[in-house]
Write a protein that holds these residues in place. Sequence first.
Motif, PDB file in Angstrom:
ATOM      1  N   HIS A  48       3.694  18.398  -4.897  1.00 24.02           N
ATOM      2  CA  HIS A  48       4.557  17.454  -5.611  1.00 24.02           C
ATOM      3  C   HIS A  48       4.819  17.999  -7.002  1.00 24.02           C
ATOM      4  CE1 HIS A  48       3.025  13.816  -3.076  1.00 24.02           C
ATOM      5  NE2 HIS A  48       3.735  14.682  -2.372  1.00 24.02           N
ATOM      6  N   GLY A  51       6.124  14.134  -8.548  1.00 22.96           N
ATOM      7  CA  GLY A  51       6.203  13.203  -7.421  1.00 22.96           C
ATOM      8  C   GLY A  51       7.138  13.607  -6.306  1.00 22.96           C
ATOM      9  N   THR A  75      -4.391  14.712  -4.594  1.00 29.09           N
ATOM     10  CA  THR A  75      -3.734  13.472  -4.189  1.00 29.09           C
ATOM     11  C   THR A  75      -4.738  12.339  -4.188  1.00 29.09           C
ATOM     12  OG1 THR A  75      -4.078  13.901  -1.848  1.00 29.09           O
ATOM     13  CG2 THR A  75      -1.967  14.585  -2.782  1.00 29.09           C
ATOM     14  N   ALA A 108       5.087  11.677  -0.448  1.00 26.89           N
ATOM     15  CA  ALA A 108       6.289  11.566  -1.290  1.00 26.89           C
ATOM     16  C   ALA A 108       7.298  10.615  -0.650  1.00 26.89           C
ATOM     17  CB  ALA A 108       6.916  12.944  -1.510  1.00 26.89           C
ATOM     18  N   THR A 111       6.106   6.964  -0.922  1.00 25.38           N
ATOM     19  CA  THR A 111       6.172   6.508  -2.306  1.00 25.38           C
ATOM     20  C   THR A 111       7.606   6.104  -2.649  1.00 25.38           C
ATOM     21  OG1 THR A 111       4.307   7.902  -2.936  1.00 25.38           O
ATOM     22  CG2 THR A 111       5.778   7.183  -4.708  1.00 25.38           C
TER      23      THR A 111
END
Length: 151
Positions: A48, A51, A75, A108, A111
Amino acid sequence: MTLVVNDRRRRVEVDPATPLLWVLRETLGLTGTKFGCGEGLCGACTVHLDGEAVNSCTISVGDVGRRRVSTIEGTGGRVAGAVRESWLALDAAECGYCQPGQMMAATALLTAKPRPSDEDIDGALRGNLCRCGIYDRIRAAVHQAAESLER
Protein backbone atom coordinates in the motif's frame (compact mmCIF):
# COMPACT_ATOMS: atom_id res chain seq x y z
CA MET A 1 16.51 9.27 2.06
CA THR A 2 13.86 8.69 4.69
CA LEU A 3 10.82 6.49 4.09
CA VAL A 4 7.80 5.87 6.26
CA VAL A 5 7.32 2.10 6.20
CA ASN A 6 4.74 0.42 8.42
CA ASP A 7 4.36 3.65 10.39
CA ARG A 8 8.09 3.84 11.17
CA ARG A 9 10.54 6.33 9.73
CA ARG A 10 13.35 4.40 8.07
CA ARG A 11 16.54 5.92 6.71
CA VAL A 12 17.93 4.13 3.67
CA GLU A 13 21.05 4.79 1.65
CA VAL A 14 20.20 3.47 -1.82
CA ASP A 15 20.12 4.72 -5.37
CA PRO A 16 16.79 6.57 -5.84
CA ALA A 17 16.18 4.51 -8.99
CA THR A 18 16.12 1.25 -6.97
CA PRO A 19 12.71 -0.43 -7.09
CA LEU A 20 10.82 -0.10 -3.81
CA LEU A 21 10.49 -3.90 -3.71
CA TRP A 22 14.23 -4.37 -3.34
CA VAL A 23 14.54 -1.70 -0.68
CA LEU A 24 11.78 -3.39 1.32
CA ARG A 25 13.23 -6.89 0.93
CA GLU A 26 16.99 -6.39 0.82
CA THR A 27 17.60 -3.18 2.75
CA LEU A 28 14.82 -3.33 5.35
CA GLY A 29 14.43 -7.14 5.58
CA LEU A 30 10.66 -7.09 4.99
CA THR A 31 10.46 -10.29 2.98
CA GLY A 32 6.69 -10.74 3.10
CA THR A 33 6.51 -8.67 -0.06
CA LYS A 34 7.41 -11.20 -2.76
CA PHE A 35 9.28 -10.91 -6.04
CA GLY A 36 7.33 -12.51 -8.84
CA CYS A 37 7.94 -10.97 -12.25
CA GLY A 38 9.66 -7.62 -11.76
CA GLU A 39 7.38 -6.03 -14.36
CA GLY A 40 4.16 -5.29 -12.43
CA LEU A 41 2.29 -8.17 -14.04
CA CYS A 42 1.77 -10.66 -11.20
CA GLY A 43 0.94 -8.69 -8.03
CA ALA A 44 3.22 -10.71 -5.72
CA CYS A 45 4.91 -7.46 -4.68
CA THR A 46 1.70 -5.55 -3.83
CA VAL A 47 2.06 -3.01 -1.02
CA HIS A 48 0.00 0.00 0.00
CA LEU A 49 1.19 3.48 -0.87
CA ASP A 50 -0.97 5.86 1.18
CA GLY A 51 -3.57 3.09 1.33
CA GLU A 52 -3.63 2.34 -2.40
CA ALA A 53 -2.55 -1.11 -3.61
CA VAL A 54 0.48 -0.77 -5.93
CA ASN A 55 3.16 -3.03 -7.39
CA SER A 56 6.37 -2.22 -5.53
CA CYS A 57 8.54 -3.64 -8.32
CA THR A 58 7.54 -0.83 -10.69
CA ILE A 59 7.99 2.13 -8.33
CA SER A 60 11.43 3.54 -7.69
CA VAL A 61 12.16 4.34 -4.09
CA GLY A 62 12.92 7.92 -5.15
CA ASP A 63 9.33 8.28 -6.39
CA VAL A 64 7.82 7.27 -3.05
CA GLY A 65 8.51 10.67 -1.54
CA ARG A 66 6.57 11.36 1.65
CA ARG A 67 3.89 8.75 1.00
CA ARG A 68 3.40 6.03 3.56
CA VAL A 69 4.35 2.49 2.59
CA SER A 70 2.59 -0.47 4.22
CA THR A 71 3.69 -4.05 3.72
CA ILE A 72 2.01 -7.29 4.75
CA GLU A 73 4.13 -7.23 7.93
CA GLY A 74 2.67 -3.85 8.88
CA THR A 75 -0.99 -4.42 8.13
CA GLY A 76 -3.29 -4.07 11.05
CA GLY A 77 -6.65 -2.79 12.01
CA ARG A 78 -10.16 -4.05 11.55
CA VAL A 79 -10.15 -4.55 7.76
CA ALA A 80 -6.77 -6.30 7.60
CA GLY A 81 -7.80 -8.48 10.54
CA ALA A 82 -11.03 -9.50 8.81
CA VAL A 83 -9.10 -10.36 5.64
CA ARG A 84 -6.57 -12.42 7.61
CA GLU A 85 -9.31 -14.29 9.49
CA SER A 86 -11.32 -15.05 6.35
CA TRP A 87 -8.18 -16.29 4.55
CA LEU A 88 -7.53 -18.73 7.38
CA ALA A 89 -11.15 -19.80 7.77
CA LEU A 90 -11.58 -20.58 4.07
CA ASP A 91 -8.05 -21.91 3.53
CA ALA A 92 -7.58 -19.33 0.77
CA ALA A 93 -3.87 -20.05 0.45
CA GLU A 94 -2.60 -22.99 -1.54
CA CYS A 95 1.16 -22.60 -2.03
CA GLY A 96 0.92 -19.16 -0.40
CA TYR A 97 3.35 -17.30 -2.64
CA CYS A 98 0.77 -14.83 -3.98
CA GLN A 99 -1.11 -14.45 -0.73
CA PRO A 100 0.61 -11.36 0.72
CA GLY A 101 -0.12 -9.48 -2.51
CA GLN A 102 -3.67 -10.87 -2.71
CA MET A 103 -4.34 -9.89 0.89
CA MET A 104 -2.91 -6.39 0.42
CA ALA A 105 -5.13 -5.88 -2.65
CA ALA A 106 -8.17 -7.23 -0.79
CA THR A 107 -7.53 -4.96 2.20
CA ALA A 108 -7.26 -1.89 -0.04
CA LEU A 109 -10.49 -2.89 -1.82
CA LEU A 110 -12.47 -3.43 1.39
CA THR A 111 -11.19 -0.18 2.84
CA ALA A 112 -12.41 1.70 -0.23
CA LYS A 113 -15.53 -0.38 -0.91
CA PRO A 114 -16.84 -2.31 2.12
CA ARG A 115 -19.53 -4.21 0.16
CA PRO A 116 -17.84 -5.30 -3.08
CA SER A 117 -19.52 -7.30 -5.83
CA ASP A 118 -17.83 -10.22 -7.58
CA GLU A 119 -16.92 -7.81 -10.36
CA ASP A 120 -15.38 -5.36 -7.87
CA ILE A 121 -13.30 -8.15 -6.34
CA ASP A 122 -12.21 -9.51 -9.70
CA GLY A 123 -11.25 -6.01 -10.84
CA ALA A 124 -9.30 -5.17 -7.69
CA LEU A 125 -7.43 -8.48 -7.69
CA ARG A 126 -7.05 -8.78 -11.47
CA GLY A 127 -3.37 -7.87 -11.28
CA ASN A 128 -2.64 -10.56 -8.69
CA LEU A 129 -1.90 -13.91 -10.26
CA CYS A 130 -2.37 -17.16 -8.39
CA ARG A 131 -0.26 -20.03 -9.69
CA CYS A 132 -2.55 -22.52 -7.98
CA GLY A 133 -5.72 -21.06 -9.49
CA ILE A 134 -7.77 -20.76 -6.30
CA TYR A 135 -9.50 -17.56 -7.37
CA ASP A 136 -12.92 -18.80 -6.22
CA ARG A 137 -11.67 -19.33 -2.65
CA ILE A 138 -9.94 -15.96 -2.69
CA ARG A 139 -13.15 -14.24 -3.88
CA ALA A 140 -15.13 -16.11 -1.19
CA ALA A 141 -12.62 -14.98 1.45
CA VAL A 142 -13.02 -11.34 0.40
CA HIS A 143 -16.82 -11.70 0.61
CA GLN A 144 -16.54 -13.32 4.05
CA ALA A 145 -14.26 -10.54 5.26
CA ALA A 146 -16.78 -7.96 4.00
CA GLU A 147 -19.61 -9.74 5.80
CA SER A 148 -17.66 -9.92 9.05
CA LEU A 149 -17.00 -6.19 8.85
CA GLU A 150 -20.75 -5.50 8.71
CA ARG A 151 -21.32 -7.18 12.07
